[in-house]
Structures are given as C-alpha cells and as structure tokens.
Design a protein around this motif. Structure first.
Motif, PDB file in Angstrom:
ATOM      1  N   ARG A 223       0.833  -1.199   0.000  1.00  0.00           N
ATOM      2  CA  ARG A 223       0.000   0.000   0.000  1.00  0.00           C
ATOM      3  C   ARG A 223       0.866   1.245   0.000  1.00  0.00           C
ATOM      4  O   ARG A 223       1.983   1.245   0.491  1.00  0.00           O
ATOM      5  CB  ARG A 223      -0.895   0.012   1.245  1.00  0.00           C
ATOM      6  N   SER A 224       0.310   2.310  -0.528  1.00  0.00           N
ATOM      7  CA  SER A 224       0.980   3.599  -0.501  1.00  0.00           C
ATOM      8  C   SER A 224       1.105   4.068   0.946  1.00  0.00           C
ATOM      9  O   SER A 224       0.186   3.884   1.751  1.00  0.00           O
ATOM     10  CB  SER A 224       0.149   4.593  -1.315  1.00  0.00           C
TER      11      SER A 224
ATOM     12  N   GLU B   7      11.246  -0.886   3.720  1.00  0.00           N
ATOM     13  CA  GLU B   7      10.886  -1.235   5.101  1.00  0.00           C
ATOM     14  C   GLU B   7      11.152  -0.065   6.050  1.00  0.00           C
ATOM     15  O   GLU B   7      10.347   0.230   6.939  1.00  0.00           O
ATOM     16  CB  GLU B   7      11.679  -2.454   5.569  1.00  0.00           C
ATOM     17  N   LEU B   8      12.289   0.612   5.854  1.00  0.00           N
ATOM     18  CA  LEU B   8      12.607   1.771   6.683  1.00  0.00           C
ATOM     19  C   LEU B   8      11.599   2.896   6.472  1.00  0.00           C
ATOM     20  O   LEU B   8      11.181   3.553   7.425  1.00  0.00           O
ATOM     21  CB  LEU B   8      14.020   2.270   6.391  1.00  0.00           C
ATOM     22  N   GLU B   9      11.216   3.125   5.226  1.00  0.00           N
ATOM     23  CA  GLU B   9      10.202   4.149   4.952  1.00  0.00           C
ATOM     24  C   GLU B   9       8.922   3.841   5.713  1.00  0.00           C
ATOM     25  O   GLU B   9       8.323   4.732   6.318  1.00  0.00           O
ATOM     26  CB  GLU B   9       9.916   4.230   3.456  1.00  0.00           C
ATOM     27  N   THR B  10       8.507   2.585   5.697  1.00  0.00           N
ATOM     28  CA  THR B  10       7.288   2.193   6.393  1.00  0.00           C
ATOM     29  C   THR B  10       7.457   2.356   7.901  1.00  0.00           C
ATOM     30  O   THR B  10       6.557   2.866   8.581  1.00  0.00           O
ATOM     31  CB  THR B  10       6.906   0.742   6.039  1.00  0.00           C
TER      32      THR B  10
ATOM     33  N   THR C 236      -1.751   5.997   2.595  1.00  0.00           N
ATOM     34  CA  THR C 236      -3.006   5.340   2.983  1.00  0.00           C
ATOM     35  C   THR C 236      -2.886   4.615   4.314  1.00  0.00           C
ATOM     36  O   THR C 236      -3.888   4.172   4.859  1.00  0.00           O
ATOM     37  CB  THR C 236      -3.452   4.319   1.908  1.00  0.00           C
ATOM     38  N   LEU C 237      -1.672   4.480   4.838  1.00  0.00           N
ATOM     39  CA  LEU C 237      -1.459   3.742   6.081  1.00  0.00           C
ATOM     40  C   LEU C 237      -1.774   4.624   7.288  1.00  0.00           C
ATOM     41  O   LEU C 237      -1.412   5.797   7.328  1.00  0.00           O
ATOM     42  CB  LEU C 237      -0.026   3.234   6.156  1.00  0.00           C
ATOM     43  N   GLN C 238      -2.439   4.037   8.280  1.00  0.00           N
ATOM     44  CA  GLN C 238      -2.845   4.745   9.489  1.00  0.00           C
ATOM     45  C   GLN C 238      -2.243   4.072  10.722  1.00  0.00           C
ATOM     46  O   GLN C 238      -1.715   2.969  10.643  1.00  0.00           O
ATOM     47  CB  GLN C 238      -4.381   4.745   9.594  1.00  0.00           C
ATOM     48  N   LYS C 239      -2.372   4.726  11.882  1.00  0.00           N
ATOM     49  CA  LYS C 239      -1.850   4.139  13.125  1.00  0.00           C
ATOM     50  C   LYS C 239      -2.401   2.739  13.372  1.00  0.00           C
ATOM     51  O   LYS C 239      -1.677   1.858  13.818  1.00  0.00           O
ATOM     52  CB  LYS C 239      -2.180   5.037  14.320  1.00  0.00           C
ATOM     53  N   ARG C 240      -3.656   2.539  13.068  1.00  0.00           N
ATOM     54  CA  ARG C 240      -4.267   1.221  13.325  1.00  0.00           C
ATOM     55  C   ARG C 240      -3.593   0.105  12.523  1.00  0.00           C
ATOM     56  O   ARG C 240      -3.713  -1.061  12.858  1.00  0.00           O
ATOM     57  CB  ARG C 240      -5.765   1.268  13.054  1.00  0.00           C
ATOM     58  N   ASP C 241      -2.871   0.471  11.461  1.00  0.00           N
ATOM     59  CA  ASP C 241      -2.141  -0.516  10.667  1.00  0.00           C
ATOM     60  C   ASP C 241      -0.838  -0.946  11.346  1.00  0.00           C
ATOM     61  O   ASP C 241      -0.183  -1.882  10.888  1.00  0.00           O
ATOM     62  CB  ASP C 241      -1.816   0.042   9.279  1.00  0.00           C
ATOM     63  N   PHE C 242      -0.468  -0.260  12.441  1.00  0.00           N
ATOM     64  CA  PHE C 242       0.792  -0.514  13.131  1.00  0.00           C
ATOM     65  C   PHE C 242       0.561  -0.636  14.639  1.00  0.00           C
ATOM     66  O   PHE C 242       0.906   0.263  15.405  1.00  0.00           O
ATOM     67  CB  PHE C 242       1.786   0.623  12.870  1.00  0.00           C
ATOM     68  N   PRO C 243      -0.031  -1.733  15.089  1.00  0.00           N
ATOM     69  CA  PRO C 243      -0.237  -1.887  16.530  1.00  0.00           C
ATOM     70  C   PRO C 243       1.110  -1.953  17.263  1.00  0.00           C
ATOM     71  O   PRO C 243       2.073  -2.531  16.749  1.00  0.00           O
ATOM     72  CB  PRO C 243      -1.010  -3.191  16.650  1.00  0.00           C
ATOM     73  N   LEU C 244       1.179  -1.339  18.437  1.00  0.00           N
ATOM     74  CA  LEU C 244       2.417  -1.279  19.207  1.00  0.00           C
ATOM     75  C   LEU C 244       2.332  -2.154  20.453  1.00  0.00           C
ATOM     76  O   LEU C 244       1.269  -2.289  21.053  1.00  0.00           O
ATOM     77  CB  LEU C 244       2.687   0.169  19.658  1.00  0.00           C
ATOM     78  N   SER C 245       3.475  -2.691  20.845  1.00  0.00           N
ATOM     79  CA  SER C 245       3.556  -3.385  22.133  1.00  0.00           C
ATOM     80  C   SER C 245       3.371  -2.346  23.240  1.00  0.00           C
ATOM     81  O   SER C 245       3.526  -1.141  23.014  1.00  0.00           O
ATOM     82  CB  SER C 245       4.923  -4.063  22.285  1.00  0.00           C
TER      83      SER C 245
END
Length: 82
Positions: free
Chosen positions: A3-4, A53-56, A7-16
């Motif tokens: 995905r671009s 990966e770093l960009e993401t 379009t990515l949001q915080k919910r796409d990256f859950p944190l410990s």
C-alpha cells in the motif's frame, strides 16, 4: 499487500505496551512547551532493513507522533537523510 504510505494509518501498526509507552513519551517531548520539539531515536539498525521497510517504519512512527506535512517543495511527506 503493498500500500501507498499515504493510505497507512496508526491502526495498521499496533504497538507493544513498551513501545506504546516510549512513543507516548516521545510525543510529549515533541509537542509540549516543556519539550525540545524533537527526539532522537537510537538503536534502529538501518543497515539490516530494506529502504522500503525503513520508509514504512519511519512513516508508522511519524503517524504516532503527529500529522504528516510536506518535507520539500514537491510536497513529499517523507524525506530522506543520509
């Protein structure tokens, strides 16, 4: 899927829980009057990650720290510093 970043949001990256606490502290440092307005994050072994990966990763951290804004005159939301 691929995905671009826009379009990515915080919910796409859950944190410990530990990382969530660190990010909360970083956010205060960036956004409060008593903070410095920036943070230095150490320990990310960038040589072990592909550029995409770093960009993401940096995009995800940025989404937790604030709202993306243009980094250059072309309106790019993620700048590269080497």
């Amino acid at each position: 899927g691929n995905r671009s970043l826009g379009t990515l949001q915080k919910r796409d990256f859950p944190l410990s829980a530990r990382l969530r606490a660190n990010v909360s502290s970083w956010r205060r440092e960036v956004h409060t009057q008593s903070g410095r307005g920036f943070v230095i994050i150490r320990g990310i072994r960038v040589a072990e990650w592909a550029d995409e990966e770093l960009e993401t990763l940096f995009w995800a951290l940025g989404k937790y720290l604030g709202i993306p804004g243009a980094q250059d005159s072309d309106g790019k939301l993620l700048g590269h510093v080497r």
